[in-house]
Design a protein around this motif. Structure first.
Motif, PDB file in Angstrom:
ATOM      1  N   VAL A  55       0.862  -1.165   0.084  1.00 23.21           N
ATOM      2  CA  VAL A  55       0.023  -0.058  -0.077  1.00 23.21           C
ATOM      3  C   VAL A  55       0.899   1.131   0.095  1.00 23.21           C
ATOM      4  O   VAL A  55       1.542   1.540   1.120  1.00 23.21           O
ATOM      5  N   GLY A  56       0.686   2.014  -1.126  1.00 26.44           N
ATOM      6  CA  GLY A  56       1.502   3.221  -1.024  1.00 26.44           C
ATOM      7  C   GLY A  56       0.879   4.189  -0.080  1.00 26.44           C
ATOM      8  O   GLY A  56      -0.049   4.309  -0.003  1.00 26.44           O
ATOM      9  N   GLY A  57       1.832   5.299   0.102  1.00 28.15           N
ATOM     10  CA  GLY A  57       1.283   6.330   1.150  1.00 28.15           C
ATOM     11  C   GLY A  57       0.680   5.512   2.447  1.00 28.15           C
ATOM     12  O   GLY A  57      -0.102   6.064   2.957  1.00 28.15           O
ATOM     13  N   GLY A  58       1.333   4.525   2.913  1.00 26.10           N
ATOM     14  CA  GLY A  58       0.587   3.890   4.014  1.00 26.10           C
ATOM     15  C   GLY A  58       0.730   4.429   5.011  1.00 26.10           C
ATOM     16  O   GLY A  58      -0.156   3.953   6.093  1.00 26.10           O
ATOM     17  N   ALA A  59       1.663   5.575   5.313  1.00 32.18           N
ATOM     18  CA  ALA A  59       1.778   5.920   6.712  1.00 32.18           C
ATOM     19  C   ALA A  59       0.693   6.557   7.293  1.00 32.18           C
ATOM     20  O   ALA A  59       0.353   7.123   8.661  1.00 32.18           O
ATOM     21  N   SER A  60      -0.267   7.354   6.333  1.00 32.48           N
ATOM     22  CA  SER A  60      -1.092   8.228   6.891  1.00 32.48           C
ATOM     23  C   SER A  60      -2.309   8.300   5.850  1.00 32.48           C
ATOM     24  O   SER A  60      -2.135   7.679   4.511  1.00 32.48           O
ATOM     25  N   GLY A  61      -3.430   9.155   6.107  1.00 29.20           N
ATOM     26  CA  GLY A  61      -4.443   9.411   4.952  1.00 29.20           C
ATOM     27  C   GLY A  61      -5.161   8.052   4.493  1.00 29.20           C
ATOM     28  O   GLY A  61      -5.576   7.272   5.041  1.00 29.20           O
ATOM     29  N   ASN A 106      -0.937   4.312  -4.489  1.00 30.99           N
ATOM     30  CA  ASN A 106      -1.420   5.671  -3.904  1.00 30.99           C
ATOM     31  C   ASN A 106      -0.244   6.786  -3.646  1.00 30.99           C
ATOM     32  O   ASN A 106       0.801   6.180  -2.839  1.00 30.99           O
ATOM     33  N   ALA A 107      -0.246   7.835  -3.979  1.00 29.60           N
ATOM     34  CA  ALA A 107       0.887   8.797  -3.914  1.00 29.60           C
ATOM     35  C   ALA A 107       0.297  10.129  -3.584  1.00 29.60           C
ATOM     36  O   ALA A 107      -0.873  10.431  -3.950  1.00 29.60           O
ATOM     37  N   GLY A 108       1.069  11.035  -2.887  1.00 31.73           N
ATOM     38  CA  GLY A 108       0.521  12.145  -2.449  1.00 31.73           C
ATOM     39  C   GLY A 108       0.481  13.015  -3.849  1.00 31.73           C
ATOM     40  O   GLY A 108       1.230  12.773  -4.862  1.00 31.73           O
ATOM     41  N   GLY A 109      -0.348  14.059  -3.799  1.00 31.90           N
ATOM     42  CA  GLY A 109      -0.613  15.090  -4.989  1.00 31.90           C
ATOM     43  C   GLY A 109       0.450  16.102  -5.071  1.00 31.90           C
ATOM     44  O   GLY A 109       1.266  16.461  -4.142  1.00 31.90           O
ATOM     45  N   PRO A 110       0.881  16.684  -6.242  1.00 35.84           N
ATOM     46  CA  PRO A 110       1.808  17.714  -6.578  1.00 35.84           C
ATOM     47  C   PRO A 110       0.977  18.945  -5.997  1.00 35.84           C
ATOM     48  O   PRO A 110      -0.085  19.170  -5.856  1.00 35.84           O
ATOM     49  N   PRO A 111       2.074  20.014  -6.014  1.00 29.64           N
ATOM     50  CA  PRO A 111       1.509  21.093  -5.569  1.00 29.64           C
ATOM     51  C   PRO A 111       0.095  21.765  -6.435  1.00 29.64           C
ATOM     52  O   PRO A 111       0.333  21.545  -7.577  1.00 29.64           O
ATOM     53  N   PRO A 112      -0.728  22.546  -5.951  1.00 33.54           N
ATOM     54  CA  PRO A 112      -1.807  22.982  -6.736  1.00 33.54           C
ATOM     55  C   PRO A 112      -1.353  24.067  -7.641  1.00 33.54           C
ATOM     56  O   PRO A 112      -0.064  24.718  -7.336  1.00 33.54           O
ATOM     57  N   LEU A 148       5.736  11.402 -10.075  1.00 32.75           N
ATOM     58  CA  LEU A 148       5.076  10.986  -9.032  1.00 32.75           C
ATOM     59  C   LEU A 148       3.841  10.315  -9.361  1.00 32.75           C
ATOM     60  O   LEU A 148       3.436   9.301  -8.881  1.00 32.75           O
ATOM     61  N   LEU A 149       2.975  10.671 -10.390  1.00 38.64           N
ATOM     62  CA  LEU A 149       1.750  10.519 -10.518  1.00 38.64           C
ATOM     63  C   LEU A 149       1.567   9.457 -11.815  1.00 38.64           C
ATOM     64  O   LEU A 149       0.518   8.618 -11.654  1.00 38.64           O
ATOM     65  N   LEU A 150       2.204   9.440 -12.647  1.00 36.85           N
ATOM     66  CA  LEU A 150       2.101   8.516 -13.842  1.00 36.85           C
ATOM     67  C   LEU A 150       3.068   7.541 -14.051  1.00 36.85           C
ATOM     68  O   LEU A 150       3.021   6.259 -13.915  1.00 36.85           O
ATOM     69  N   LEU A 151       4.298   7.807 -14.193  1.00 36.16           N
ATOM     70  CA  LEU A 151       5.404   6.933 -14.264  1.00 36.16           C
ATOM     71  C   LEU A 151       5.755   6.014 -13.266  1.00 36.16           C
ATOM     72  O   LEU A 151       5.704   4.804 -13.464  1.00 36.16           O
ATOM     73  N   GLY A 152       5.762   6.828 -12.101  1.00 37.11           N
ATOM     74  CA  GLY A 152       6.012   5.845 -10.971  1.00 37.11           C
ATOM     75  C   GLY A 152       5.004   4.643 -10.821  1.00 37.11           C
ATOM     76  O   GLY A 152       5.436   3.567 -10.673  1.00 37.11           O
ATOM     77  N   PRO A 153       3.593   5.300 -10.539  1.00 35.78           N
ATOM     78  CA  PRO A 153       2.913   3.902 -10.313  1.00 35.78           C
ATOM     79  C   PRO A 153       2.795   2.799 -11.803  1.00 35.78           C
ATOM     80  O   PRO A 153       2.613   1.695 -11.525  1.00 35.78           O
ATOM     81  N   VAL A 189      -5.075   4.746  -7.159  1.00 39.78           N
ATOM     82  CA  VAL A 189      -5.935   5.991  -6.242  1.00 39.78           C
ATOM     83  C   VAL A 189      -5.856   7.188  -7.071  1.00 39.78           C
ATOM     84  O   VAL A 189      -4.461   7.719  -7.309  1.00 39.78           O
ATOM     85  N   THR A 190      -6.875   7.786  -7.917  1.00 36.76           N
ATOM     86  CA  THR A 190      -6.717   8.767  -8.511  1.00 36.76           C
ATOM     87  C   THR A 190      -7.658  10.125  -7.990  1.00 36.76           C
ATOM     88  O   THR A 190      -7.337  10.492  -6.714  1.00 36.76           O
ATOM     89  N   SER A 191      -8.376  10.665  -8.681  1.00 36.70           N
ATOM     90  CA  SER A 191      -9.134  11.541  -8.053  1.00 36.70           C
ATOM     91  C   SER A 191     -10.424  11.761  -8.967  1.00 36.70           C
ATOM     92  O   SER A 191     -10.465  11.660 -10.000  1.00 36.70           O
ATOM     93  N   THR A 192     -11.574  12.584  -8.319  1.00 35.56           N
ATOM     94  CA  THR A 192     -12.631  12.798  -8.963  1.00 35.56           C
ATOM     95  C   THR A 192     -12.368  13.912  -9.968  1.00 35.56           C
ATOM     96  O   THR A 192     -13.072  14.403 -11.056  1.00 35.56           O
ATOM     97  N   ALA A 193     -11.155  14.652  -9.965  1.00 39.65           N
ATOM     98  CA  ALA A 193     -10.989  15.594 -10.893  1.00 39.65           C
ATOM     99  C   ALA A 193     -10.723  15.232 -12.274  1.00 39.65           C
ATOM    100  O   ALA A 193     -10.543  15.997 -13.381  1.00 39.65           O
ATOM    101  N   VAL A 194     -10.395  13.786 -12.461  1.00 37.88           N
ATOM    102  CA  VAL A 194     -10.407  13.173 -13.956  1.00 37.88           C
ATOM    103  C   VAL A 194     -11.833  13.240 -14.547  1.00 37.88           C
ATOM    104  O   VAL A 194     -11.836  13.154 -15.907  1.00 37.88           O
ATOM    105  N   ARG A 195     -12.921  13.449 -13.718  1.00 34.14           N
ATOM    106  CA  ARG A 195     -14.141  13.652 -14.363  1.00 34.14           C
ATOM    107  C   ARG A 195     -14.853  14.945 -14.237  1.00 34.14           C
ATOM    108  O   ARG A 195     -15.722  15.229 -15.081  1.00 34.14           O
ATOM    109  N   GLN A 196     -14.375  15.709 -13.377  1.00 34.48           N
ATOM    110  CA  GLN A 196     -14.748  16.911 -13.061  1.00 34.48           C
ATOM    111  C   GLN A 196     -13.626  18.026 -12.875  1.00 34.48           C
ATOM    112  O   GLN A 196     -13.240  18.016 -11.643  1.00 34.48           O
ATOM    113  N   PRO A 197     -12.845  18.390 -13.785  1.00 36.39           N
ATOM    114  CA  PRO A 197     -11.495  19.137 -13.593  1.00 36.39           C
ATOM    115  C   PRO A 197     -11.668  20.215 -12.788  1.00 36.39           C
ATOM    116  O   PRO A 197     -12.448  21.094 -13.028  1.00 36.39           O
TER     117      PRO A 197
END
Length: 280
Positions: free
Chosen positions: A30-36, A110-116, A133-138, A160-168
């Motif tokens: 489980v990625g990012g397994g220490a929190s959240g 599951n990985a943390g997100g980049p800066p807004p 972080l989000l594409l090549l790593g996974p 683990v992605t985000s609803t932002a893929v459907r509603q940017p």
């Protein structure tokens, strides 16, 4: 299966005592397994009797999280110090888990997100870092694990992605673009080993009460000159459920997709957002 602890903090390990898990249990990374969301997912999987390896960048925080899970669930819980954005570590990560536990059955990417940031404000360096972080790593981890799962006749990979893929969301440009790419990649991967008992799916969380949400709302408040509390209230008001989700609610969805019960769920996106996403 009996597992005995060995190794340093840089390798997966359990406690110093022998731990027995049933033959029906699985081993999950489980990625990012220490929190959240990562920790909540590991909690769900460990509570179901599976062995869990928590992956992340800090040995100290990983071991603290693993100790809490062991005490709470009595499950086999190991740790793996790993940076998903580092291309040199992927093969070693999969090899270490399999060498230590004999197999890898479930992978939660599951990985943390980049800066807004808005799309025209992100420079090349920001895009390249986000891509790793989000594409090549996974994808590196999935590319290594999936053929092995296919050979064993069982596997679950959950991105683990985000609803932002459907509603940017305009202020999450790199996440919107790259998680959409991950979703497309997952769909392609879902066809590769389906006949061998392997499924590949995505869970797309909406607003979730994690440090990541706090960072996003803080940035929004700073941009508009408003207060964090106002940004928080406005965000919650946009959700039909009237609140942000809890990490455990996302973890439950991921754990379902990782289960035997989800054997015919493949190549899909499970949205968990309290009803906010307006598209089907």
């Amino acid at each position: 299966m009996v597992l005995r602890s060995h190794g340093s903090q840089s390798n997966p390990h359990t406690t110093a005592e022998e731990v027995t898990i049933s033959s029906s249990s699985r081993i999950a990374l489980v990625g990012g397994g220490a929190s959240g969301i990562g920790y909540a997912t590991a909690d769900q999987l460990a509570s179901a009797g599976h062995g869990v390896v928590l992956a992340g960048r800090s040995a100290e925080t990983l071991e603290a999280a693993a100790a809490r899970l062991r005490e709470r669930t009595g499950a086999v819980v190991g740790t793996l110090v790993h940076d998903i954005a580092d291309p040199d570590l992927a093969e070693r990560a999969v090899a270490q888990v399999e060498a230590r536990y004999g197999r890898l059955d479930i992978m939660v990417l599951n990985a943390g997100g980049p800066p807004p940031g808005r799309i025209l404000d992100v420079d090349d360096k920001g895009w390249l870092e986000a891509i790793d972080l989000l594409l090549l790593g996974p994808l590196r981890l999935a590319r290594l694990a999936l053929p092995r799962m296919g050979q064993r006749g069982f596997g679950r990979v959950v991105f683990v992605t985000s609803t932002a893929v459907r509603q940017p969301q305009p202020d999450l440009a790199t996440s919107v673009v790259l998680r959409a790419a991950v979703t497309a990649a997952a769909k392609l991967l879902s066809r590769e080993f389906a006949a061998n008992g392997v499924t590949v799916n995505c869970v797309a969380p909406g607003a979730t009460a994690t440090e990541r949400r706090r960072q996003i709302l803080t940035a929004r408040a700073r941009t508009t000159g408003g207060e964090y509390a106002a940004a928080d209230a406005a965000d919650a008001a946009s959700i039909p459920a009237g609140r942000a989700g809890e990490p455990a609610e996302i973890g439950a969805a991921i754990a379902f997709l990782a289960s035997e019960a989800a054997s015919y769920v493949n190549g899909t996106v499970l949205t968990v957002d309290g009803g906010r996403t307006e598209t089907l």
